[in-house]
Write an enzyme that holds these catalytic residues in place. Structure first.
Site, PDB file in Angstrom:
ATOM      1  N   GLY A  33       0.835  -1.206   0.000  1.00 61.07           N
ATOM      2  CA  GLY A  33       0.000   0.000   0.000  1.00 61.07           C
ATOM      3  C   GLY A  33       0.868   1.253   0.000  1.00 61.07           C
ATOM      4  O   GLY A  33       0.448   2.290   0.521  1.00 61.07           O
ATOM      5  N   MET A  37      -2.427   6.701   1.411  1.00 60.25           N
ATOM      6  CA  MET A  37      -2.155   7.841   2.295  1.00 60.25           C
ATOM      7  C   MET A  37      -1.121   7.479   3.365  1.00 60.25           C
ATOM      8  O   MET A  37      -0.104   8.174   3.522  1.00 60.25           O
ATOM      9  CB  MET A  37      -3.456   8.299   2.962  1.00 60.25           C
ATOM     10  CG  MET A  37      -3.230   9.449   3.922  1.00 60.25           C
ATOM     11  SD  MET A  37      -4.731  10.212   4.512  1.00 60.25           S
ATOM     12  CE  MET A  37      -5.539   8.896   5.385  1.00 60.25           C
ATOM     13  N   TYR A 160     -15.899  -3.713   7.919  1.00 60.52           N
ATOM     14  CA  TYR A 160     -14.516  -3.220   7.920  1.00 60.52           C
ATOM     15  C   TYR A 160     -13.826  -3.648   9.216  1.00 60.52           C
ATOM     16  O   TYR A 160     -12.657  -4.048   9.214  1.00 60.52           O
ATOM     17  CB  TYR A 160     -14.556  -1.692   7.810  1.00 60.52           C
ATOM     18  CG  TYR A 160     -13.232  -0.988   7.957  1.00 60.52           C
ATOM     19  CD1 TYR A 160     -12.253  -1.085   6.970  1.00 60.52           C
ATOM     20  CD2 TYR A 160     -12.956  -0.206   9.081  1.00 60.52           C
ATOM     21  CE1 TYR A 160     -11.035  -0.411   7.104  1.00 60.52           C
ATOM     22  CE2 TYR A 160     -11.760   0.468   9.217  1.00 60.52           C
ATOM     23  CZ  TYR A 160     -10.799   0.359   8.226  1.00 60.52           C
ATOM     24  OH  TYR A 160      -9.598   1.021   8.359  1.00 60.52           O
ATOM     25  N   ASN A 189      -8.703   8.011  13.412  1.00 58.99           N
ATOM     26  CA  ASN A 189      -8.906   8.678  12.108  1.00 58.99           C
ATOM     27  C   ASN A 189      -7.645   9.395  11.632  1.00 58.99           C
ATOM     28  O   ASN A 189      -7.096  10.226  12.356  1.00 58.99           O
ATOM     29  CB  ASN A 189     -10.026   9.726  12.230  1.00 58.99           C
ATOM     30  CG  ASN A 189     -11.349   9.097  12.575  1.00 58.99           C
ATOM     31  OD1 ASN A 189     -11.471   8.414  13.576  1.00 58.99           O
ATOM     32  ND2 ASN A 189     -12.344   9.322  11.743  1.00 58.99           N
TER      33      ASN A 189
HETATM   34  N1  LIG Z   1      -7.536   6.325   6.704  1.00 62.29           N
HETATM   35  C1  LIG Z   1      -7.828   6.171   8.010  1.00 62.29           C
HETATM   36  O1  LIG Z   1      -8.440   7.048   8.668  1.00 62.29           O
HETATM   37  C2  LIG Z   1      -7.368   4.929   8.724  1.00 62.29           C
HETATM   38  C3  LIG Z   1      -6.688   3.894   8.076  1.00 62.29           C
HETATM   39  N2  LIG Z   1      -6.308   2.769   8.772  1.00 62.29           N
HETATM   40  C4  LIG Z   1      -5.638   1.648   8.096  1.00 62.29           C
HETATM   41  O2  LIG Z   1      -4.383   2.068   7.581  1.00 62.29           O
HETATM   42  C5  LIG Z   1      -4.099   1.380   6.352  1.00 62.29           C
HETATM   43  C6  LIG Z   1      -3.797   2.399   5.258  1.00 62.29           C
HETATM   44  O3  LIG Z   1      -4.949   3.241   5.079  1.00 62.29           O
HETATM   45  P1  LIG Z   1      -4.935   4.492   4.091  1.00 62.29           P
HETATM   46  O4  LIG Z   1      -3.531   4.835   3.750  1.00 62.29           O
HETATM   47  O5  LIG Z   1      -5.842   5.506   4.658  1.00 62.29           O
HETATM   48  O6  LIG Z   1      -5.648   3.876   2.806  1.00 62.29           O
HETATM   49  P2  LIG Z   1      -5.541   4.318   1.268  1.00 62.29           P
HETATM   50  O7  LIG Z   1      -6.860   3.973   0.660  1.00 62.29           O
HETATM   51  O8  LIG Z   1      -5.017   5.684   1.135  1.00 62.29           O
HETATM   52  O9  LIG Z   1      -4.440   3.308   0.714  1.00 62.29           O
HETATM   53  C7  LIG Z   1      -4.669   1.940   0.639  1.00 62.29           C
HETATM   54  C8  LIG Z   1      -3.616   1.329  -0.244  1.00 62.29           C
HETATM   55  O10 LIG Z   1      -3.881  -0.085  -0.355  1.00 62.29           O
HETATM   56  C9  LIG Z   1      -3.742  -0.452  -1.711  1.00 62.29           C
HETATM   57  N3  LIG Z   1      -4.563  -1.612  -2.028  1.00 62.29           N
HETATM   58  C10 LIG Z   1      -5.885  -1.764  -1.768  1.00 62.29           C
HETATM   59  N4  LIG Z   1      -6.293  -2.956  -2.232  1.00 62.29           N
HETATM   60  C11 LIG Z   1      -5.208  -3.555  -2.806  1.00 62.29           C
HETATM   61  C12 LIG Z   1      -4.994  -4.787  -3.472  1.00 62.29           C
HETATM   62  N5  LIG Z   1      -5.983  -5.659  -3.650  1.00 62.29           N
HETATM   63  N6  LIG Z   1      -3.750  -5.068  -3.933  1.00 62.29           N
HETATM   64  C13 LIG Z   1      -2.752  -4.180  -3.766  1.00 62.29           C
HETATM   65  N7  LIG Z   1      -2.882  -3.002  -3.134  1.00 62.29           N
HETATM   66  C14 LIG Z   1      -4.105  -2.697  -2.671  1.00 62.29           C
HETATM   67  C15 LIG Z   1      -4.193   0.772  -2.486  1.00 62.29           C
HETATM   68  O11 LIG Z   1      -3.703   0.704  -3.794  1.00 62.29           O
HETATM   69  P3  LIG Z   1      -4.529   1.418  -5.001  1.00 62.29           P
HETATM   70  O12 LIG Z   1      -4.490   2.880  -4.683  1.00 62.29           O
HETATM   71  O13 LIG Z   1      -3.732   1.019  -6.188  1.00 62.29           O
HETATM   72  O14 LIG Z   1      -5.906   0.861  -4.956  1.00 62.29           O
HETATM   73  C16 LIG Z   1      -3.574   1.888  -1.658  1.00 62.29           C
HETATM   74  O15 LIG Z   1      -2.239   2.091  -2.027  1.00 62.29           O
HETATM   75  C17 LIG Z   1      -5.315   0.504   6.064  1.00 62.29           C
HETATM   76  O16 LIG Z   1      -5.066  -0.797   6.527  1.00 62.29           O
HETATM   77  C18 LIG Z   1      -6.426   1.146   6.886  1.00 62.29           C
HETATM   78  O17 LIG Z   1      -7.421   0.225   7.235  1.00 62.29           O
HETATM   79  C19 LIG Z   1      -6.530   2.658  10.117  1.00 62.29           C
HETATM   80  C20 LIG Z   1      -7.169   3.650  10.803  1.00 62.29           C
HETATM   81  C21 LIG Z   1      -7.661   4.849  10.164  1.00 62.29           C
HETATM   82  C1  LIG Z   2     -11.065   5.436  11.652  1.00 60.76           C
HETATM   83  C2  LIG Z   2     -12.472   5.136  11.286  1.00 60.76           C
HETATM   84  O1  LIG Z   2     -12.998   6.104  10.381  1.00 60.76           O
HETATM   85  C3  LIG Z   2     -14.308   5.927   9.926  1.00 60.76           C
HETATM   86  O2  LIG Z   2     -15.276   6.224  10.875  1.00 60.76           O
HETATM   87  P1  LIG Z   2     -15.808   7.697  11.074  1.00 60.76           P
HETATM   88  O3  LIG Z   2     -14.899   8.420  11.988  1.00 60.76           O
HETATM   89  O4  LIG Z   2     -17.227   7.662  11.504  1.00 60.76           O
HETATM   90  O5  LIG Z   2     -15.680   8.244   9.586  1.00 60.76           O
HETATM   91  P2  LIG Z   2     -15.962   9.531   8.729  1.00 60.76           P
HETATM   92  O6  LIG Z   2     -14.682  10.222   8.497  1.00 60.76           O
HETATM   93  O7  LIG Z   2     -16.696   9.082   7.529  1.00 60.76           O
HETATM   94  O8  LIG Z   2     -16.969  10.428   9.598  1.00 60.76           O
HETATM   95  C4  LIG Z   2     -16.580  11.150  10.739  1.00 60.76           C
HETATM   96  C5  LIG Z   2     -17.706  12.030  11.233  1.00 60.76           C
HETATM   97  O9  LIG Z   2     -17.872  13.106  10.313  1.00 60.76           O
HETATM   98  C6  LIG Z   2     -19.243  13.277  10.008  1.00 60.76           C
HETATM   99  N1  LIG Z   2     -19.381  13.907   8.679  1.00 60.76           N
HETATM  100  C7  LIG Z   2     -19.887  15.144   8.468  1.00 60.76           C
HETATM  101  N2  LIG Z   2     -19.919  15.421   7.151  1.00 60.76           N
HETATM  102  C8  LIG Z   2     -19.376  14.332   6.529  1.00 60.76           C
HETATM  103  C9  LIG Z   2     -19.138  14.044   5.168  1.00 60.76           C
HETATM  104  O10 LIG Z   2     -19.415  14.809   4.260  1.00 60.76           O
HETATM  105  N3  LIG Z   2     -18.550  12.847   4.895  1.00 60.76           N
HETATM  106  C10 LIG Z   2     -18.199  11.947   5.879  1.00 60.76           C
HETATM  107  N4  LIG Z   2     -17.597  10.783   5.516  1.00 60.76           N
HETATM  108  N5  LIG Z   2     -18.453  12.202   7.189  1.00 60.76           N
HETATM  109  C11 LIG Z   2     -19.025  13.379   7.507  1.00 60.76           C
HETATM  110  C12 LIG Z   2     -19.833  11.895  10.102  1.00 60.76           C
HETATM  111  O11 LIG Z   2     -21.228  11.942  10.276  1.00 60.76           O
HETATM  112  C13 LIG Z   2     -19.089  11.360  11.329  1.00 60.76           C
HETATM  113  O12 LIG Z   2     -19.729  11.800  12.499  1.00 60.76           O
HETATM  114  C14 LIG Z   2     -14.646   4.589   9.438  1.00 60.76           C
HETATM  115  O13 LIG Z   2     -14.242   4.446   8.126  1.00 60.76           O
HETATM  116  C15 LIG Z   2     -14.053   3.497  10.253  1.00 60.76           C
HETATM  117  O14 LIG Z   2     -14.108   2.367   9.519  1.00 60.76           O
HETATM  118  C16 LIG Z   2     -12.657   3.795  10.719  1.00 60.76           C
HETATM  119  O15 LIG Z   2     -11.748   2.965  10.720  1.00 60.76           O
END
Ligand SMILES: NC(=O)C1=CN([C@@H]2O[C@H](COP(=O)(O)OP(=O)(O)OC[C@H]3O[C@@H](n4cnc5c(N)ncnc54)[C@H](OP(=O)(O)O)[C@@H]3O)[C@@H](O)[C@H]2O)C=CC1
Ligand SMILES: C[C@H]1O[C@H](OP(=O)(O)OP(=O)(O)OC[C@H]2O[C@@H](n3cnc4c(=O)[nH]c(N)nc43)[C@H](O)[C@@H]2O)[C@@H](O)[C@@H](O)C1=O
Length: 337
Positions: A33, A37, A160, A189
């Site tokens: 990955g 991000m 998830y 987050n």
């Molecule tokens: N974002 C958040 O708020 C949070 C994220 N996490 C965890 O952190 C990790 C990274 O998240 P984040 O950086 O936000 O996610 P992104 O969506 O930004 O990145 C995910 C990456 O995984 C790759 N990927 C997905 N599916 C496949 C596949 N089948 N084969 C190869 N590569 C794949 C994507 O590649 P491509 O772009 O080519 O699809 C991408 O590079 C995840 O495990 C997530 O669950 C945990 C807590 C919060």
């Molecule tokens: C880390 C964690 O992150 C995720 O959980 P979440 O924190 O609920 O995610 P969110 O970013 O979508 O929302 C945060 C808050 O924001 C409010 N909100 C307002 N306006 C918009 C809006 O426009 N879009 C979104 N998405 N949310 C909005 C929304 O109603 C909520 O109260 C999961 O993916 C979970 O799987 C996980 O791993």
């Protein structure tokens, strides 16, 4: 179950030859990955620290849901360290909109990478990225690591959360069998550069930046934000989480997952106000009560991570300003509403 890495896969744990992760900078590190991000933040951090052999593959080059492809990759590359930051990720709406995809893709990626890493026999330490979604909404706040499996995940988010719980348990299972030094970081987050900016399925920060920006440039009188504004969230910048990942790779080898959160909570209302100010939008904010709030509070107890020496550095407003600047730069080619 071993409480540390003693006797884990003889000859394959970090430090056996006197080398810690940070003193092994020519070793091959596979960041799964690496284009995402968090993965890209980890890659930037490792490069800045002087790691010279970081390996990454796009999904088109290596689909991690294919066991055959993953086995072939590990057999050819034989990495010494693995950071598993790949997966299907999205905001509140995303997993409930595509439950089967979230379950199957995330479970497959996890089982494939663990199995291949074990089979290839060169991996000294693997770090798995879980999520605060693993905790039940009834957990005590701030949420300690011990709250895992004290209740079901939030309704709608189980597609998830359950694969993430499986990932944590997978690490413990591999450790219990002394098969691999597998550890887990559990962030809250995240936000930062490379945050995907799709609409419905994105997290709140990219969604709001895009919506406020669009309202500003079109002169719209109001911006609609989901829910009541009352939920609390703890946002952590990806560069801080990348620091935590490096620190854990270097200093941690234990059965229990480790929470990673900034410790600073804001309400969604405060977040929306800050984004409004950063973007410079002067119209009204309207709350859409038909949209879900999600869990009302999810603050992590990150004292274990802090005791390892981690200190988050990026303030939310600074991180949002940087993100908006990057968003504007990307708008030159693509800035749809
Ligand atoms: N974002 C958040 O708020 C949070 C994220 N996490 C965890 O952190 C990790 C990274 O998240 P984040 O950086 O936000 O996610 P992104 O969506 O930004 O990145 C995910 C990456 O995984 C790759 N990927 C997905 N599916 C496949 C596949 N089948 N084969 C190869 N590569 C794949 C994507 O590649 P491509 O772009 O080519 O699809 C991408 O590079 C995840 O495990 C997530 O669950 C945990 C807590 C919060
Ligand atoms: C880390 C964690 O992150 C995720 O959980 P979440 O924190 O609920 O995610 P969110 O970013 O979508 O929302 C945060 C808050 O924001 C409010 N909100 C307002 N306006 C918009 C809006 O426009 N879009 C979104 N998405 N949310 C909005 C929304 O109603 C909520 O109260 C999961 O993916 C979970 O799987 C996980 O791993």
């Amino acid at each position: 179950m071993p409480s540390d890495s003693r006797a884990l896969h003889t000859g394959l744990k970090a430090g056996d030859d006197g080398r810690s992760f940070l003193s092994d900078k020519s070793a091959k590190v596979f960041v799964a990955g690496h284009g995402g991000m968090l993965g890209s933040a980890v890659r930037r951090r490792l490069s800045a620290l002087g790691f010279t052999n970081i390996v990454g593959r796009t999904r088109a080059e290596l689909d991690l849901t294919s066991q055959h492809a993953v086995d072939k990759f590990f057999a050819a590359e034989r990495p010494r360290y693995v950071i598993l930051a790949a997966g299907k990720v999205g905001g509140l709406h995303a997993s409930s909109a595509a439950p089967a995809d979230f379950m199957t893709e995330n479970l497959r990626i996890t089982t494939n990478v663990f199995a291949a890493a074990r089979r290839c026999g060169t991996v000294r330490r693997l770090l798995y990225l879980a999520s605060s979604a693993v905790y039940t909404p009834d957990a005590p706040q701030p949420i300690p690591e011990s709250a895992l499996l004290s209740g079901p995940p939030a309704p709608g988010n189980e597609w998830y959360a359950i694969p993430k719980i499986v990932g944590i348990k997978m690490c413990q299972a591999f450790r219990a069998e002394r098969a691999m030094d597998a550890i887990v970081a559990t962030p809250n987050n995240l936000y930062g550069p490379r945050h995907p900016f799709p609409s419905e399925s994105s997290h709140v920060i990219p969604a709001l930046i895009r919506r406020f920006h669009h309202a500003k440039v079109t002169g719209a009188a109001e911006v609609v934000v989901w829910g009541s504004g009352a939920p609390l969230r703890e946002f952590t910048h990806v560069d801080d989480v990348a620091d935590a990942v490096v620190l854990l790779m270097d200093r941690y080898s234990g059965d229990e997952h480790v929470n990673v959160g900034s410790g600073r909570e804001v309400t969604v209302r405060e977040l929306a106000e800050t984004v409004r100010e950063v973007v410079g939008y002067e119209g009204r904010v309207v709350w859409d009560a038909t949209r879900p709030d999600g869990v009302m509070r999810r603050l992590l107890d990150s004292s274990k991570m802090r005791a390892l020496g981690w200190q988050p550095k990026v303030e939310l407003r600074d991180g949002l300003q940087d993100l908006y600047k990057r968003y504007l730069q990307s708008c030159v080619t693509n800035c749809k509403p």
